[in-house]
Scaffold this motif. Structure first.
Motif, mmCIF file in Angstrom:
data_model
loop_
_atom_site.group_PDB
_atom_site.id
_atom_site.type_symbol
_atom_site.label_atom_id
_atom_site.label_comp_id
_atom_site.label_asym_id
_atom_site.label_seq_id
_atom_site.Cartn_x
_atom_site.Cartn_y
_atom_site.Cartn_z
ATOM 1 N N TYR A 54 2.254 -15.481 1.138
ATOM 2 C CA TYR A 54 2.318 -14.784 -0.163
ATOM 3 C C TYR A 54 1.517 -15.526 -1.226
ATOM 4 N N LEU A 57 -2.267 -14.905 -1.268
ATOM 5 C CA LEU A 57 -2.786 -13.578 -1.600
ATOM 6 C C LEU A 57 -3.471 -13.610 -2.959
ATOM 7 N N GLN A 61 -3.380 -8.408 -4.867
ATOM 8 C CA GLN A 61 -2.604 -8.201 -3.649
ATOM 9 C C GLN A 61 -1.121 -8.499 -3.876
ATOM 10 N N ARG A 62 -0.837 -9.536 -4.657
ATOM 11 C CA ARG A 62 0.561 -9.858 -4.951
ATOM 12 C C ARG A 62 1.208 -8.761 -5.794
ATOM 13 N N GLU A 64 0.333 -5.574 -5.797
ATOM 14 C CA GLU A 64 0.554 -4.420 -4.920
ATOM 15 C C GLU A 64 1.695 -4.687 -3.953
ATOM 16 N N TRP A 65 1.817 -5.924 -3.476
ATOM 17 C CA TRP A 65 2.904 -6.307 -2.584
ATOM 18 C C TRP A 65 4.256 -6.041 -3.255
ATOM 19 N N TRP A 179 1.023 -1.420 5.390
ATOM 20 C CA TRP A 179 0.186 -2.214 4.480
ATOM 21 C C TRP A 179 0.609 -3.680 4.510
ATOM 22 N N ASP A 182 -0.699 -5.258 7.726
ATOM 23 C CA ASP A 182 -2.154 -5.398 7.641
ATOM 24 C C ASP A 182 -2.528 -6.576 6.745
ATOM 25 N N THR A 183 -1.903 -6.666 5.581
ATOM 26 C CA THR A 183 -2.181 -7.736 4.630
ATOM 27 C C THR A 183 -1.776 -9.101 5.182
ATOM 28 N N LYS A 187 -2.292 -6.856 12.148
ATOM 29 C CA LYS A 187 -2.759 -5.516 12.507
ATOM 30 C C LYS A 187 -2.800 -5.306 14.021
#
Length: 266
Positions: A54, A57, A61-62, A64-65, A179, A182-183, A187
Motif C-alpha cells: 500500500y 502505491l 492509486q491510494r 482509488e484504493w 482492480w 491487479d494493482t 493478475k
C-alpha cells in the motif's frame, strides 16, 4: 439494566429522529456521506497495516484504493437492504392492498437516502480527480442514479423498481476486487481467475436477467405506472433502459476479458 437503558435510548433516537417523517430524507443523505467518510478512512487504516504494498502505491492509486473500499461498503449495504425490501419484507408483497408503485416506508426512504449520499460523494470524487476514477460513462451512471433515487426518495413513487435496479450493486465488490488484485500484482493468480468467473455469472444474473425481469414487471404493472407523476413515469422507463444498455456494453467487455484470460491459462 444499564445496557437495556442504552438500547432503549438508541431505539428512541432511531425511531423518533433518524426515521421520523420530517427528518428521514435529510438524516439519511448525511448518513450516507458519513458512511463514505468512515469507509474511506477505515480502508486506508486497514490497508496501511495489512497490505505491505500500500505504501508503495502512487497517490492517485491510494485514493482509488480507498475509494473502492468506500464503494464496497455501499454495495454490501444497499444489496442487503434491496434484497430484503424487494423479496422478504411485506412492503411490496401481493398481500398488501394498494398500488405497488406508490408504496414506501420510513425504512425504504432512509435506505435510498443513504445511497444518494454515496453517489453524491463518489461523483464529487470523480469530478475532483477526473478522469482518474472513471470517465463519462461513470458520470452518466452516477447522475442517472442520483436523479432517479432522489426522486423516488422524495416522492415515494417507484421505490420497488429503484430497489430492483440497486440490487445490481451486488456486482460491485467483484469489480473492485479485480482492480485490487491487479494493482497488487496478482493478475496471474488463481484468485484473479476465480473472481473473473464469479464476476461473469454475478453480472449475468444481477445486471442482465434481473433487468429483464424488471422490464417484465413494468409491463405487467403498466396500468399502475401510468398513474405516477409524469417525471416518475419517464424515469421508470428511461433509467432502466439506459442502464441496461450500459450493462450490456460492460458485459461484453467482461466476456471478452474472461475469454482472453482463460485462453492464456490453457
Amino acid at each position: 439494566m444499564a445496557m437495556k437503558s442504552y438500547r432503549y435510548q438508541a431505539e428512541i433516537l432511531v425511531k423518533d429522529y433518524l426515521l421520523a417523517d420530517p427528518f428521514v430524507r435529510y438524516t439519511s443523505v448525511l448518513g450516507g456521506i458519513f458512511m463514505c467518510k468512515m469507509a474511506y478512512d477505515f480502508t486506508q487504516l486497514i490497508s496501511s497495516f495489512y497490505f505491505k504494498g500500500y505504501a508503495s502505491l502512487t497517490k492517485i492509486q491510494r485514493i482509488e484504493w480507498n475509494n473502492r473500499g468506500m464503494s464496497n461498503a455501499h454495495a454490501v449495504f444497499i444489496t442487503l437492504m434491496s434484497l430484503y425490501l424487494v423479496f422478504f419484507s411485506e412492503l411490496f408483497s401481493d398481500s398488501i392492498e394498494g398500488l405497488v408503485t406508490f408504496r414506501n416506508s420510513n425504512l425504504s426512504t432512509f435506505t435510498l437516502g443513504v445511497s444518494v449520499g454515496y453517489f453524491m460523494t463518489d461523483l464529487a470524487m470523480i469530478f475532483w480527480l477526473y478522469p482518474s476514477l472513471g470517465g463519462m460513462e461513470y458520470v452518466l451512471h452516477h447522475v442517472l442514479s442520483i436523479i432517479s433515487i432522489s426522486y423516488s426518495m422524495l416522492s415515494g413513487e417507484g421505490q420497488l423498481y429503484t430497489y430492483m435496479v440497486l440490487i445490481s450493486e451486488t456486482t460491485t465488490p467483484g469489480i473492485n476486487l479485480r482492480w485490487f488484485l491487479d494493482t497488487a500484482g496478482m493478475k496471474r493468480s488463481s484468485a484473479y481467475l476465480v473472481n473473473g468467473v464469479a464476476m461473469f455469472f454475478a453480472w449475468l444474473i444481477a445486471r442482465i436477467f434481473l433487468f429483464l425481469y424488471l422490464f417484465y414487471h413494468i409491463y405487467l404493472h403498466y396500468d399502475q405506472i401510468r398513474q405516477m407523476h409524469t417525471f416518475g413515469y419517464l424515469l421508470s422507463f428511461l433509467v432502466p433502459i439506459v442502464l441496461f444498455a450500459m450493462n450490456m456494453m460492460w458485459f461484453g467487455k467482461i466476456l471478452k476479458g474472461l475469454k482472453k484470460m482463460l485462453a492464456k491459462r490453457q
